[in-house]
Motif scaffolding. Structure first.
Motif, PDB file in Angstrom:
ATOM      1  N   ASP A 216      -9.978  41.394 -56.832  1.00 54.25           N
ATOM      2  CA  ASP A 216     -10.165  40.081 -56.106  1.00 54.25           C
ATOM      3  C   ASP A 216     -10.230  40.203 -54.663  1.00 54.25           C
ATOM      4  O   ASP A 216     -10.191  39.172 -53.732  1.00 54.25           O
ATOM      5  N   GLY A 217      -9.949  41.517 -54.196  1.00 54.86           N
ATOM      6  CA  GLY A 217      -9.715  41.757 -52.824  1.00 54.86           C
ATOM      7  C   GLY A 217      -8.707  41.312 -52.131  1.00 54.86           C
ATOM      8  O   GLY A 217      -8.342  41.332 -50.747  1.00 54.86           O
ATOM      9  N   LYS A 218      -7.379  40.827 -52.712  1.00 53.74           N
ATOM     10  CA  LYS A 218      -6.135  40.968 -52.543  1.00 53.74           C
ATOM     11  C   LYS A 218      -5.166  41.609 -53.328  1.00 53.74           C
ATOM     12  O   LYS A 218      -5.146  41.742 -54.217  1.00 53.74           O
ATOM     13  N   GLY A 219      -4.145  42.261 -52.389  1.00 55.73           N
ATOM     14  CA  GLY A 219      -3.076  42.775 -52.973  1.00 55.73           C
ATOM     15  C   GLY A 219      -2.376  41.926 -53.921  1.00 55.73           C
ATOM     16  O   GLY A 219      -2.230  40.568 -53.871  1.00 55.73           O
TER      17      GLY A 219
ATOM     18  N   ASP B 261     -15.727  35.627 -37.020  1.00 53.16           N
ATOM     19  CA  ASP B 261     -16.057  34.890 -38.183  1.00 53.16           C
ATOM     20  C   ASP B 261     -15.050  35.313 -39.461  1.00 53.16           C
ATOM     21  O   ASP B 261     -14.900  34.647 -40.381  1.00 53.16           O
ATOM     22  N   ARG B 262     -14.307  36.069 -39.008  1.00 52.72           N
ATOM     23  CA  ARG B 262     -13.351  36.675 -40.408  1.00 52.72           C
ATOM     24  C   ARG B 262     -11.879  36.229 -40.047  1.00 52.72           C
ATOM     25  O   ARG B 262     -11.162  36.707 -40.847  1.00 52.72           O
ATOM     26  N   VAL B 263     -11.690  35.870 -38.863  1.00 44.59           N
ATOM     27  CA  VAL B 263     -10.250  35.330 -38.591  1.00 44.59           C
ATOM     28  C   VAL B 263      -9.724  34.678 -39.529  1.00 44.59           C
ATOM     29  O   VAL B 263     -10.258  33.474 -39.985  1.00 44.59           O
TER      30      VAL B 263
ATOM     31  N   TRP C 203      -9.701  40.963 -48.502  1.00 49.89           N
ATOM     32  CA  TRP C 203      -9.930  39.580 -47.892  1.00 49.89           C
ATOM     33  C   TRP C 203      -9.863  39.677 -46.338  1.00 49.89           C
ATOM     34  O   TRP C 203     -10.193  38.610 -45.625  1.00 49.89           O
ATOM     35  N   LEU C 204      -9.513  40.675 -45.825  1.00 49.00           N
ATOM     36  CA  LEU C 204      -9.608  41.006 -44.549  1.00 49.00           C
ATOM     37  C   LEU C 204     -10.281  42.355 -44.177  1.00 49.00           C
ATOM     38  O   LEU C 204      -9.958  43.218 -45.077  1.00 49.00           O
ATOM     39  N   PRO C 205     -11.213  42.461 -43.168  1.00 51.01           N
ATOM     40  CA  PRO C 205     -11.876  43.821 -43.254  1.00 51.01           C
ATOM     41  C   PRO C 205     -10.987  44.944 -42.927  1.00 51.01           C
ATOM     42  O   PRO C 205      -9.935  44.927 -42.082  1.00 51.01           O
TER      43      PRO C 205
END
Ligand code: GLC
Length: 540
Positions: free
Chosen positions: A31-34, A375-377, A415-417
């Motif tokens: 899911d892109g999150k630890g 735009d990713r902040v 979730w963050l690049p």
């Protein structure tokens, strides 16, 4: 300071403590999150590195407007991270490897979504009416005082249901609890016991210096050094920060901790080095370890570092145990500030100073700030107070385990690049026995092996010619630490005999040190025995 100064040896005096922002450590479900399961799968790494304790940023149920520091239920695990069962499994697995676990305790504020706030804000007559900081409007109809939120704008927010304002040190969605209310204190003690009973080894107390605000709500004066600073820093927060009564709250929290054996209380403290001492307590104990960022804030230069170390050691009480941090989820990456090669020297400094070393995930591979497109902040501070270069996302980007696009962190979209191009990663550095990671591991091992490095007295030497130098002394054993803070070779002049125990270049073990001058290569530090049972007394 003498070798006798440190006489007790709880686990946290010998452990290297590793801060993990769970959301960015290891994802297990794409899911892109630890998450907790991801962390469990990386315990081998922590063990290999020699970590003695992990500090986890908040893992509790949260709308996640502020990295989980906005809690909607203190006694649960956020579903994005896993479950209480998984938490118990994590704790068991860490303990099986001899690794302790400390959690973030956020006693100053909840999320607006917390049941306590929902009830408190519903009516001035509710059972929890005094659980938060409520005040009537000023005569003008505006906020009760001029207090600012650290995240921009007034610290007061109007609540129509109560026709009153509530105070928030941070986000509007993070109302401050009223620590003058004994029921709040009791509720927080229950929260601590919930986790301590499960077996956690302690807490890092968030924002510990702001728990109590002035009862008269007196206005804060302007900050005379406000020029160029972001708006929240335009006042000197004398009536909101570091109030005397706050210490009673910390003492209360410590009493809860002390009713369990062998637990650690460390805490985030604001302000300058000269205020750090009183967070240890005087008479009634407060924090075991008020977290100290002096190394991070100092200029990378031998004399400045020496001055920062000295000022800090002078500022803490005589029997206090020191602590050193080189990073954190709120702090800009030090590798970006000082450079990759200098990280090796910093690693040696961190592991040889007296006191407990803390590192933040990724520091051990020399992780730098990861550029984050506007735009990713995700950091609410940056969204609300943009343009000051204070965004915290660059240090919160996911861990880089390998050189693949998602860094081995996730199979999904992170979730963050992560950074593009070449960046340090764990796998590569594990293969290289001279890497920064290998050096950190060797230093942690050395500190574990030598009581002199852990418990010995600290004796500063005169730093000169860009070389920061000091001794550690325990009985007949004396160790010299000499660190060249420049990229050019330097000579360290001394009188004595010695033998290199470790160089930051990991290539001159047991080399004898010549009398008169030690040659240090650019960005090289050495730890040397200068006196032990084989050497007799040196002449420095
Ligand atoms: C602490 C945390 C920080 C957070 C703030 C508000 O300072 O370290 O990350 O934004 O509290 O909860």
């Amino acid at each position: 300071m003498t070798a006798e100064r440190y006489c007790e040896h709880p686990w946290w005096k010998s452990a290297a403590i590793y801060e993990i922002a769970l959301i960015s450590f290891q994802d297990s479900n794409g899911d892109g999150k630890g998450d907790l399961a991801g962390l469990i799968s990386r315990i081998d790494y922590l063990k290999w590195l020699g970590i003695g304790a992990v500090w986890l940023t908040p893992i509790y149920k949260s709308p996640f407007r502020d990295l989980g520091y906005d809690i909607s239920d203190y006694c649960s695990i956020d579903p994005a991270f896993g479950s209480l069962d998984e938490f118990d499994r994590l704790l068991e697995a860490l303990h099986a490897e001899g690794i302790r676990l400390i959690l973030d305790l956020v006693p100053n504020h909840t999320a607006i979504d917390h049941a306590w706030f929902v009830e408190s804000s519903s009516s001035p007559n509710s059972a929890k009416a005094d659980w938060y900081i409520w005040a009537d409007a000023a005569e003008s109809g505006g906020p009760p005082s001029n207090w600012l939120s650290r995240f921009g704008g007034s610290g007061w927010e109007w609540c129509e249901a109560r026709r009153q304002y509530y105070y928030h040190s941070f986000l509007v969605e993070q109302p401050d609890l009223n620590w003058r209310n004994p029921e709040v204190q009791k509720a927080m003690a229950d929260v601590m016991r919930f986790w301590l009973d499960r077996g956690v080894d302690g807490f890092r107390v968030d924002a510990s210096a702001v728990l109590i605000k002035d009862e008269l709500l007196r206005d804060n004066p302007p900050n005379p050094q406000a020029k160029g600073k972001p708006p929240p820093q335009r006042q000197t927060p004398v009536f909101t920060d570091d109030r005397k009564e706050t210490m009673n709250c910390i003492e209360f929290i410590r009493e809860v901790i002390d009713s369990y054996p062998d637990r650690l209380l460390c805490g985030e403290v604001q302000g300058k080095t000269d205020r750090i001492g009183h967070f240890y307590g005087d008479g009634r104990p407060r924090l075991h370890l008020p977290l100290n960022f002096a190394l991070l804030d100092a200029q990378w230069q031998a004399l400045s570092l020496q001055a920062a170390i000295d000022a800090y050691l002078n500022a803490i009480p005589d029997k206090a145990w020191p602590v050193w941090l080189i990073g954190g989820h709120d702090k800009q990456r030090i590798a970006s500030k000082i450079g990759t090669a200098q990280m090796r020297v910093l690693a040696m400094l961190l592991m040889t100073l007296p006191g407990t070393p803390f590192l933040y995930m990724g520091d051990e591979i020399g992780r730098k700030r990861v550029p984050i497109a506007p735009d990713r902040v995700r950091d609410p501070f940056e969204r609300l107070v943009p343009g000051y270069g204070l965004c915290r996302d660059p240090e919160r980007a996911p861990m880089r385990w390998d050189d693949s696009e998602s860094g081995g962190f996730t199979t999904g979209g992170p979730w963050l690049p992560l950074e593009r191009g070449e960046a340090p990663n764990v796998a590569e550095q594990q293969r290289d026995d001279r890497s920064l990671l290998a050096l950190f591991r060797a230093l942690i091992g050395l500190r574990r092996e030598h009581a002199c490095l852990r418990e010995g007295g600290y004796a500063p030497l005169r730093s000169r010619d860009d070389v920061l130098a000091f001794k550690r002394v325990a009985g007949a054993t004396e160790m010299l630490v000499a660190l060249n803070t420049t990229s050019e070779p330097r000579k360290w002049h001394w009188r004595g005999r010695g033998r290199v125990l470790m160089s930051t270049h990991l290539d001159r073990p047991r080399e004898p040190l010549p009398d008169a001058a030690i040659l240090l290569r650019g960005n090289e530090g050495v730890i040397a025995f200068i006196s032990d049972d084989n050497f007799g007394t040196p002449n420095l």
